[in-house]
Structures are given as structure tokens and as C-alpha cells.
Design a protein around this motif. Structure first.
Motif, mmCIF file in Angstrom:
data_model
loop_
_atom_site.group_PDB
_atom_site.id
_atom_site.type_symbol
_atom_site.label_atom_id
_atom_site.label_comp_id
_atom_site.label_asym_id
_atom_site.label_seq_id
_atom_site.Cartn_x
_atom_site.Cartn_y
_atom_site.Cartn_z
ATOM 1 N N ARG A 6 0.829 -1.213 0.000
ATOM 2 C CA ARG A 6 0.000 0.000 0.000
ATOM 3 C C ARG A 6 0.862 1.260 0.000
ATOM 4 N N ILE A 7 1.917 1.238 0.796
ATOM 5 C CA ILE A 7 2.772 2.427 0.909
ATOM 6 C C ILE A 7 3.493 2.711 -0.401
ATOM 7 N N THR A 8 4.103 1.701 -0.988
ATOM 8 C CA THR A 8 4.850 1.914 -2.230
ATOM 9 C C THR A 8 3.924 2.383 -3.353
ATOM 10 N N GLU A 9 2.699 1.859 -3.359
ATOM 11 C CA GLU A 9 1.730 2.297 -4.376
ATOM 12 C C GLU A 9 1.347 3.759 -4.149
ATOM 13 N N SER A 10 1.152 4.138 -2.895
ATOM 14 C CA SER A 10 0.733 5.519 -2.602
ATOM 15 C C SER A 10 1.845 6.529 -2.893
ATOM 16 N N LEU A 11 3.116 6.107 -2.784
ATOM 17 C CA LEU A 11 4.222 7.020 -3.051
ATOM 18 C C LEU A 11 4.383 7.309 -4.538
ATOM 19 N N GLY A 12 3.976 6.370 -5.370
ATOM 20 C CA GLY A 12 4.122 6.559 -6.804
ATOM 21 C C GLY A 12 5.558 6.540 -7.275
ATOM 22 N N ALA A 13 6.410 5.852 -6.516
ATOM 23 C CA ALA A 13 7.843 5.809 -6.861
ATOM 24 C C ALA A 13 8.117 4.664 -7.828
ATOM 25 N N SER A 14 7.503 4.747 -8.992
ATOM 26 C CA SER A 14 7.528 3.619 -9.926
ATOM 27 C C SER A 14 8.889 3.385 -10.554
ATOM 28 N N THR A 15 9.774 4.392 -10.546
ATOM 29 C CA THR A 15 11.088 4.216 -11.180
ATOM 30 C C THR A 15 12.109 3.586 -10.241
ATOM 31 N N ALA A 16 11.796 3.500 -8.960
ATOM 32 C CA ALA A 16 12.735 2.953 -7.978
ATOM 33 C C ALA A 16 12.460 1.475 -7.747
ATOM 34 N N HIS A 17 13.524 0.700 -7.610
ATOM 35 C CA HIS A 17 13.393 -0.715 -7.289
ATOM 36 C C HIS A 17 13.151 -0.863 -5.789
ATOM 37 N N GLU A 18 12.149 -1.644 -5.426
ATOM 38 C CA GLU A 18 11.821 -1.836 -4.009
ATOM 39 C C GLU A 18 12.771 -2.847 -3.373
ATOM 40 N N VAL A 19 13.222 -2.531 -2.164
ATOM 41 C CA VAL A 19 14.043 -3.451 -1.381
ATOM 42 C C VAL A 19 13.280 -3.752 -0.101
ATOM 43 N N SER A 20 12.663 -4.915 -0.048
ATOM 44 C CA SER A 20 11.863 -5.325 1.096
ATOM 45 C C SER A 20 12.251 -6.730 1.525
ATOM 46 N N CYS A 21 11.936 -7.048 2.783
ATOM 47 C CA CYS A 21 12.216 -8.388 3.285
ATOM 48 C C CYS A 21 11.078 -8.944 4.122
ATOM 49 N N VAL A 22 10.091 -8.112 4.461
ATOM 50 C CA VAL A 22 9.068 -8.506 5.428
ATOM 51 C C VAL A 22 8.255 -9.711 4.981
ATOM 52 N N VAL A 23 8.098 -9.913 3.679
ATOM 53 C CA VAL A 23 7.324 -11.054 3.198
ATOM 54 C C VAL A 23 7.987 -12.372 3.574
ATOM 55 N N ASP A 24 9.309 -12.368 3.727
ATOM 56 C CA ASP A 24 10.054 -13.578 4.075
ATOM 57 C C ASP A 24 10.412 -13.657 5.554
ATOM 58 N N THR A 25 10.529 -12.515 6.234
ATOM 59 C CA THR A 25 11.034 -12.491 7.607
ATOM 60 C C THR A 25 9.984 -12.146 8.646
ATOM 61 N N GLY A 26 8.822 -11.621 8.201
ATOM 62 C CA GLY A 26 7.906 -11.032 9.145
ATOM 63 C C GLY A 26 8.483 -9.724 9.663
ATOM 64 N N ASN A 27 7.743 -9.082 10.544
ATOM 65 C CA ASN A 27 8.203 -7.824 11.129
ATOM 66 C C ASN A 27 9.193 -8.141 12.239
ATOM 67 N N THR A 28 10.464 -7.867 12.004
ATOM 68 C CA THR A 28 11.513 -8.142 12.989
ATOM 69 C C THR A 28 11.925 -6.887 13.756
ATOM 70 N N GLY A 29 11.060 -5.882 13.768
ATOM 71 C CA GLY A 29 11.277 -4.715 14.604
ATOM 72 C C GLY A 29 12.547 -3.965 14.276
ATOM 73 N N ASN A 30 13.434 -3.858 15.252
ATOM 74 C CA ASN A 30 14.656 -3.082 15.102
ATOM 75 C C ASN A 30 15.622 -3.657 14.075
ATOM 76 N N ALA A 31 15.447 -4.909 13.708
ATOM 77 C CA ALA A 31 16.332 -5.516 12.710
ATOM 78 C C ALA A 31 15.988 -5.084 11.288
ATOM 79 N N LEU A 32 14.743 -4.695 11.054
ATOM 80 C CA LEU A 32 14.252 -4.542 9.684
ATOM 81 C C LEU A 32 15.053 -3.580 8.804
ATOM 82 N N PRO A 33 15.312 -2.339 9.228
ATOM 83 C CA PRO A 33 16.075 -1.452 8.336
ATOM 84 C C PRO A 33 17.456 -2.003 7.994
ATOM 85 N N LEU A 34 18.073 -2.710 8.943
ATOM 86 C CA LEU A 34 19.398 -3.277 8.698
ATOM 87 C C LEU A 34 19.322 -4.497 7.792
ATOM 88 N N LEU A 35 18.246 -5.268 7.888
ATOM 89 C CA LEU A 35 18.040 -6.366 6.948
ATOM 90 C C LEU A 35 17.853 -5.823 5.538
#
Length: 351
Positions: free
Chosen positions: A280-309
Motif C-alpha cells: 500500500r505504501i509503495t503504491e501511494s508514493l508513486g515511486a515507480s522508477t525505484a526498485h523496491e528493497v523489502s524483506c518482510v514477506v520472508d522475515t515477518g516484522n523483525t522490529g529493530n532488525a528490519l532497516p538493517l536487513l
């Protein structure tokens, strides 16, 4: 008020490392363990797997937060080509320390064989990794050359496998499907080492004055001395409404801080509450030219680890002159945070 700019206090990310405990737990196993409908998890959260440092069948703790943070830190040092003993400080951010005392930061330092260096522990939600980087930059500006930043969380004291959905209020049940365990770490330095990332801007700002908390985690865990206090509560409606708005504010504020347009951004690291929320967030930003770097689909929400992952994944994908934005929202009492990042091993930054 503007975000902090790097020129007065150089901050480079020289290497990253991560640690996820055990085998991934898919939605079928999670649903069976907690008696939660698997389809509901898929539709509501969108996360496929997560990792736990404790055994779902017995509740036995097999990986502590100290274990995970030490493992991630050792990998970060190796990736940076740095000796742990040469690092000048250690900063660790977590919501879920192993104990009140000794701090997990000091337990990790001991595990890594470190001594005679300043150590800090930050009690924070999802923005903790950025807060730790902010503190690290101040330490570097004060004369230190390099150090460790670590973020991690574990769920062992807050998720009880013996509970069933009929026992739990909705505000607590949602946490059983959102979260996983993990740790991430980064070696930071004043000078670019190897194929480093320069932090051009760092945003860290409390934005919760007068706002009701989006999440509450009671300190006592399962030992409820006051039966009127709920151990774990997630106001998912408030989070669902508030996080995309704050993410948009962070996105444009970071771009404005360096004079970039959306077309100048090669990679976007969006907030990682859940896979559905991230989409939802990436769609609302309209940042279509940027490649998304996400991990939550595989790791779940790991809190403080997430930005470093996410940074660990970014370093593996970012080209010689790549640029990236990292957006972080902490919804417990609402913090806006983020990073403007750029590869620094090229001779000059892109104009």
C-alpha cells in the motif's frame, strides 16, 4: 527544522550482516500452532514466512537476542573487512532485550570478545536502527573512527503458543501473525571502506505529540501484576491509517533535503510493518522508477532488525553509483525516520 545532513559528520556504512533463527515458519504452520485461519493470515498480513528463536511446539528458547545480535555483528565486520577488536563503540537498539540487566548490548560485546569500549543500548521500536545510526554519527563526529550498530528483536516473552484466538483480544492477536525474530548489524565509519554506502541525510524525529499510541508492549510480559493492563496491544486501524501518511511525508522530506526528484532514486526501502502495508505504501508514493528493497514477506516484522536487513539486501544490489531512500515509521508513539544513501567507492558522487 530540516533533517541532519552528512557533511558536518560523515557517516558511511562499510558492511552489513544479518541473523535469522531456525527454519522459516510458513502460514500453514503458524495457523496450526495458534489456531488462526491460514487464509486470514494471507489476506490480512500477506507475509509468507517468519523465523522464531523459540520452538513453536514447546516454547523452548533456542536463540536469544544476544545470540542473534552477535552473529549479525560478526558477519557485518567480516563484510566490511574489519577486525572486531579495532572498532571503537557498539550501539544496540531493541524493543525486547534479553534482560533488564546486564544489557543485551554488553552481553553482545562480551560474546564478541570486545572490551574497553563505550557501549549503548537504545530502547525503541522500528525506528531504533536509525536512532542507533544517529548516535553512531555523533560518536564518529566526536573522534571515533568506526563502530558497530546493531538492531534486533525476539518475541519469546510476548507470544504464548498455549493461547488460542478465543482467549485473545483482536489487538493482541494481530501481533501473533505480524512478528518474527531476527537481528541486523552494520559497521559504520568516518571514511568509506571498500564499497561503502554514504549516509547523505539522516531523519529522526518524534512526531507523536498528542497522538494515541499505535502499539503498546507492557514491560512485565506475561507476568501481569496489574490485571487491568494488557500485555500486548496493536491499534492496527490507527497504524493502517497513519503509517502511509507519515511514509509519504518522510519520502518528500528526504528528497527535498538533497535536492533530488523521484527519478533520481534507484532503490526504495519502504516501511516493513507487513507485506500488505508495504504494498500500500509503495503504491501511494508513486515511486515507480525505484526498485523496491523489502524483506518482510520472508522475515515477518523483525522490529529493530528490519532497516538493517533491508540495507544488507540493498548492498548486494546497489550499482557503483546507485542512490537509495530508506523510510522508517515507528508507530508505538509515532516517530518519522529515514536515510538518504549513495554508493561512495566511485571517484565522485553523481551530480
Amino acid at each position: 527544522m530540516t533533517p541532519h545532513h552528512a557533511p558536518g559528520a560523515p557517516l558511511h556504512i562499510a558492511g552489513t550482516g544479518t541473523a535469522l533463527p531456525g527454519d522459516p515458519v510458513d502460514n500453514a504452520r503458524l495457523g496450526k500452532t495458534f489456531g488462526i485461519d491460514e487464509e486470514w493470515i494471507d489476506l490480512f498480513v500477506g507475509t509468507r514466512t517468519r523465523h522464531f528463536g523459540w520452538d513453536l511446539a514447546t516454547g523452548e528458547i533456542r536463540h536469544s537476542l544476544t545470540d542473534l545480535c552477535a552473529e549479525a555483528a560478526a558477519r557485518a565486520a567480516d563484510a566490511a573487512g574489519a577486525r572486531l577488536q579495532d572498532l571503537d563503540f557498539l550501539v544496540l537498539a531493541t524493543t525486547t532485550p534479553d534482560r533488564l540487566l546486564p544489557t543485551t548490548a554488553n552481553e553482545v560485546a562480551d560474546r564478541l570478545g570486545l572490551d574497553h569500549l563505550p557501549t549503548y543500548q537504545i530502547q525503541a521500536g522500528c525506528s531504533g536502527a536509525v536512532q542507533a545510526l544517529d548516535l553512531a554519527r555523533a560518536l564518529l563526529a566526536a573522534g571515533h573512527r568506526s563502530g558497530l550498530v546493531i538492531g534486533g528483536d525476539t518475541t519469546a516473552r510476548f507470544l504464548d503458543p498455549s493461547r488460542t484466538p478465543t482467549d485473545l483480544p483482536t489487538q493482541e492477536l494481530v501481533n501473533y501473525v505480524l512478528f518474527g525474530d531476527g537481528a541486523g548489524a552494520a559497521v559504520v565509519s568516518t571514511e568509506p571502506l571498500g564499497e561503502a554506502l554514504a549516509v547523505r541525510t539522516l531523519l529522526h524525529r518524534f512526531s507523536g505529540r498528542g497522538r494515541t499510541p499505535g502499539q503498546i508492549i507492557d514491560w512485565d510480559g506475561p507476568v501481569r501484576r496489574d490485571t487491568g493492563r494488557q500485555m500486548l496491544s496493536e491499534d492496527y486501524k490507527a497504524v493502517e491509517e497513519g503509517v502511509p501518511v507519515l511514509a509519504g511525508e518522510i519520502y518528500w522530506e528526504l528528497l527535498d533535503s538533497v535536492g533530488w526528484t523521484p527519478a533520481d532514486v534507484d532503490f526504495l526501502l519502504p516501511p516493513q510493518l507487513s507485506a500488505r502495508m508495504t504494498a500500500r505504501i509503495t503504491e501511494s508514493l508513486g515511486a515507480s522508477t525505484a526498485h523496491e528493497v523489502s524483506c518482510v514477506v520472508d522475515t515477518g516484522n523483525t522490529g529493530n532488525a528490519l532497516p538493517l536487513l533491508q540495507l544488507d539486501r540493498l548492498l548486494a544490489r546497489l550499482p557503483d553509483t546507485g542512490r537509495a531512500l530508506a523510510l522508517v515509521v515507528e508507530s508505538s508513539k509515532w516517530i518519522r525516520a529515514g536515510l538518504v544513501l549513495e554508493r561512495t567507492h566511485a571517484a565522485e558522487p553523481r551530480p
